[in-house]
Write a protein that holds these residues in place. Structure first.
Motif, PDB file in Angstrom:
ATOM      1  N   UNK A   1       0.835  -1.202   0.000  1.00  0.00           N
ATOM      2  CA  UNK A   1       0.000   0.000   0.000  1.00  0.00           C
ATOM      3  C   UNK A   1       0.872   1.254   0.000  1.00  0.00           C
ATOM      4  N   UNK A   2       1.928   1.244   0.784  1.00  0.00           N
ATOM      5  CA  UNK A   2       2.844   2.388   0.818  1.00  0.00           C
ATOM      6  C   UNK A   2       3.499   2.608  -0.541  1.00  0.00           C
ATOM      7  N   UNK A   3       3.916   1.521  -1.173  1.00  0.00           N
ATOM      8  CA  UNK A   3       4.566   1.640  -2.470  1.00  0.00           C
ATOM      9  C   UNK A   3       3.631   2.289  -3.492  1.00  0.00           C
ATOM     10  N   UNK A   4       2.375   1.847  -3.512  1.00  0.00           N
ATOM     11  CA  UNK A   4       1.406   2.413  -4.456  1.00  0.00           C
ATOM     12  C   UNK A   4       1.191   3.892  -4.185  1.00  0.00           C
ATOM     13  N   UNK A   5       1.024   4.242  -2.930  1.00  0.00           N
ATOM     14  CA  UNK A   5       0.700   5.628  -2.575  1.00  0.00           C
ATOM     15  C   UNK A   5       1.833   6.597  -2.908  1.00  0.00           C
ATOM     16  N   UNK A   6       3.078   6.085  -2.999  1.00  0.00           N
ATOM     17  CA  UNK A   6       4.225   6.958  -3.238  1.00  0.00           C
ATOM     18  C   UNK A   6       4.578   7.112  -4.715  1.00  0.00           C
ATOM     19  N   UNK A   7       3.811   6.483  -5.599  1.00  0.00           N
ATOM     20  CA  UNK A   7       4.074   6.630  -7.030  1.00  0.00           C
ATOM     21  C   UNK A   7       3.504   7.950  -7.543  1.00  0.00           C
ATOM     22  N   UNK A   8       4.138   8.491  -8.574  1.00  0.00           N
ATOM     23  CA  UNK A   8       3.763   9.807  -9.088  1.00  0.00           C
ATOM     24  C   UNK A   8       2.840   9.763 -10.297  1.00  0.00           C
ATOM     25  N   UNK A   9       2.987   8.710 -11.127  1.00  0.00           N
ATOM     26  CA  UNK A   9       2.284   8.767 -12.406  1.00  0.00           C
ATOM     27  C   UNK A   9       1.934   7.365 -12.900  1.00  0.00           C
ATOM     28  N   UNK A  10       1.206   6.620 -12.083  1.00  0.00           N
ATOM     29  CA  UNK A  10       0.819   5.264 -12.455  1.00  0.00           C
ATOM     30  C   UNK A  10      -0.174   5.309 -13.622  1.00  0.00           C
ATOM     31  N   UNK A  11       0.137   4.556 -14.689  1.00  0.00           N
ATOM     32  CA  UNK A  11      -0.690   4.607 -15.899  1.00  0.00           C
ATOM     33  C   UNK A  11      -1.339   3.278 -16.255  1.00  0.00           C
ATOM     34  N   UNK A  12      -0.724   2.188 -15.850  1.00  0.00           N
ATOM     35  CA  UNK A  12      -1.168   0.871 -16.297  1.00  0.00           C
ATOM     36  C   UNK A  12      -1.241  -0.068 -15.102  1.00  0.00           C
ATOM     37  N   UNK A  13      -2.419  -0.622 -14.815  1.00  0.00           N
ATOM     38  CA  UNK A  13      -2.602  -1.512 -13.656  1.00  0.00           C
ATOM     39  C   UNK A  13      -3.272  -2.803 -14.100  1.00  0.00           C
ATOM     40  N   UNK A  14      -2.726  -3.931 -13.623  1.00  0.00           N
ATOM     41  CA  UNK A  14      -3.331  -5.244 -13.834  1.00  0.00           C
ATOM     42  C   UNK A  14      -3.555  -5.886 -12.474  1.00  0.00           C
ATOM     43  N   UNK A  15      -4.784  -6.330 -12.226  1.00  0.00           N
ATOM     44  CA  UNK A  15      -5.151  -6.963 -10.956  1.00  0.00           C
ATOM     45  C   UNK A  15      -5.610  -8.384 -11.226  1.00  0.00           C
ATOM     46  N   UNK A  16      -4.991  -9.345 -10.516  1.00  0.00           N
ATOM     47  CA  UNK A  16      -5.358 -10.750 -10.673  1.00  0.00           C
ATOM     48  C   UNK A  16      -5.721 -11.311  -9.309  1.00  0.00           C
ATOM     49  N   UNK A  17      -6.918 -11.854  -9.211  1.00  0.00           N
ATOM     50  CA  UNK A  17      -7.362 -12.309  -7.886  1.00  0.00           C
ATOM     51  C   UNK A  17      -8.258 -13.527  -7.997  1.00  0.00           C
TER      52      UNK A  17
END
Length: 495
Positions: free
Chosen positions: A220-236
């Motif tokens: 969660x910390x890693x995600x919150x500290x990103x500046x310009x996330x453009x592409x996300x893939x979620x597998x569950x």
């Protein structure tokens, strides 16, 4: 007198062959300069070659030869024999420095297979896992030290027994990972990995997460500290913990342009916040679309690519969604066999350039309608056999109605078929294609899991006709499963 191209021109030309490994491997043999240019590109992502055992051993040996002397000495002290310089050929290049992609899993598996197959001299009394750990650490240390700017990192804990490989603590890691733009990981990687990465990487643009039983706090910390996330893939495959990750993505409501969801239990209503999406890919079972109805009235003005790789939402919901968003789509992939939806595609998706949808055997008029209304279509993929379109009928339709920019027809045989296109009909199809204005060379791709039943293949006369029109330039490429005929090669080859 011939003129030598400048070095930067050669480099630019070679970049066009990045995905053509056969050509690049041929370039290795021309001269030292061509070899150096080719090697740099081939070694950007060596893990695409590693599934062949013979190549895997060569890559391993090359990496070992590149290890610094202190690493070789450390391994030797632990009973892992490293040949001396007198018996080991020195490396022609600093191969490790060319890598831009690292896969912890592939490194782990490569070392494991080499050790298990006794392809490396070991006198250590320690366990296989311990020896594998030592080799992994030294190889990763070399990568961290030699790679000036890693672009992509893949780390899935369940695929490697060395779950706590601590390469992120190495002093060289900060410089290596500072420009990381792509991360693929499982959610249960030990938290220290994510904490360390959070201090180094703030410009990850592409993130793939496989959800496991545990969601590491550091993720969660890693995600919150990103500046310009453009592409996300979620597998569950498990609903626990997905909500907290989805919530952490709200920061990127305006920057996210590509979203892919695969599995179950991930609520889809959150997609509505990403109004700048350009690409949406969903690979779900039917039950996974339970809340897609909340998206049917949402306008995604930038949406260009929409793919449903497995099931798709209810027809009534899709009609409304395409009515609002269909006009912007350039690419649509729908694994559907609904006649109403095909009519809706023709009505609401006039700007499509690429399409996959399923036509039943009585839908030849629907195919005509799509070809007439979607005038920008370039490739299309269709099914044949049994309940699906008849070859002879759709070839006639494509020759007559396909748009002027159309150039690629991909045919998938869903079942065993004994149908055959008569040679005269096939010849007429190519003659009609030849007379098209403008005349664009055709790529014909045939895919069939029942390879003995491909109707074009069982007719030798048809194959002669195909080769004839390839020589004439009417057919640019003919591909039959994994084999293709190229107008430039003139021979059967591997794709």
């Amino acid at each position: 007198m011939s003129r030598q191209l400048p070095a930067d021109c050669f480099s630019e030309i070679f970049e066009y062959f990045e995905n053509d490994k056969v050509t690049l491997r041929s370039c290795l043999l021309v001269n030292r300069f061509w070899c150096e240019l080719s090697v740099k590109i081939l070694w950007r992502n060596i893990w695409s070659f590693i599934h062949r055992s013979d190549i895997q051993l060569k890559i391993f040996n090359t990496l070992i030869s590149c290890l610094p002397n202190e690493s070789k000495q450390l391994l030797s002290k632990n009973g892992i024999f490293i040949p001396t310089s007198s018996t080991w050929k020195s490396s022609l290049f600093n191969y490790a420095s060319f890598c831009k992609v690292l896969s912890i899993h592939e490194i782990d598996q490569m070392i494991k297979r080499v050790l298990e197959n006794h392809q490396f001299a070991i006198t250590s009394p320690q366990s296989l896992d311990y020896n594998k750990y030592l080799l992994s650490q030294e190889i990763l240390k070399m990568f961290m030290n030699e790679i000036s700017s890693l672009k992509s990192l893949e780390y899935y804990s369940e695929r490697s027994k060395n779950e706590n490989i601590m390469f992120v603590h190495l002093s060289e890691t900060k410089n290596c990972l500072k420009d990381l733009t792509k991360l693929k990981c499982s959610s249960d990687i030990y938290s220290e990995f994510f904490f360390q990465l959070s201090q180094i990487c703030h410009n990850i643009q592409s993130l793939t997460i496989e959800f496991k039983d545990i969601i590491s706090n550091g993720l969660i910390d890693l995600i919150s500290l990103q500046n310009n996330l453009k592409n996300v893939t979620l597998k569950s495959e498990d609903k626990d913990g997905t909500e907290i990750i989805v919530s952490s993505l709200t920061k990127f409501s305006s920057s996210l342009t590509k979203l892919k969801i695969k599995g179950y239990y991930i609520p889809l209503s959150f997609i509505a916040m990403f109004t700048n999406l350009q690409e949406l890919v969903l690979s779900l079972e039917l039950s996974g679309f339970y809340d897609f109805n909340q998206l049917q009235y949402v306008n995604f003005p930038q949406l260009k690519v929409l793919k449903f790789l497995d099931e798709y939402p209810e027809v009534e919901v899709m009609i409304k969604f395409l009515e609002i968003n269909g006009k912007n789509l350039n690419e649509l992939y729908m694994h559907n066999n609904d006649k109403i939806l095909n009519l809706i595609i023709a009505k609401f998706c006039p700007n499509l350039k690429s399409l996959f949808t399923i036509f039943m055997d009585d839908e030849i008029e629907n195919l005509k309608l799509i070809l007439n209304n979607c005038q920008y279509l370039e490739p299309i993929k269709i099914w044949c056999g049994d309940y699906y379109l008849n070859e002879k009928d759709f070839l006639e339709v494509f020759a007559k109605y396909s748009p002027k920019n159309f150039y690629k027809l991909e045919i998938f045989y869903a079942y065993k078929v004994s149908l055959e296109v008569p040679s005269d009909d096939l010849e007429n199809f190519f003659l009609s294609w030849k007379s098209r204005i403008p005349q664009k060379p055709l790529s014909l791709i045939i895919i069939d899991k029942y390879s003995d039943f491909i109707s074009l293949k069982v007719n030798d006369e048809n194959m002669k006709i195909i080769k004839k029109y390839m020589k004439m330039g009417i057919i640019k490429k003919f591909k039959l499963n994994d084999l293709f005929l190229s107008r430039n090669l003139g021979i059967w080859s591997m794709d």
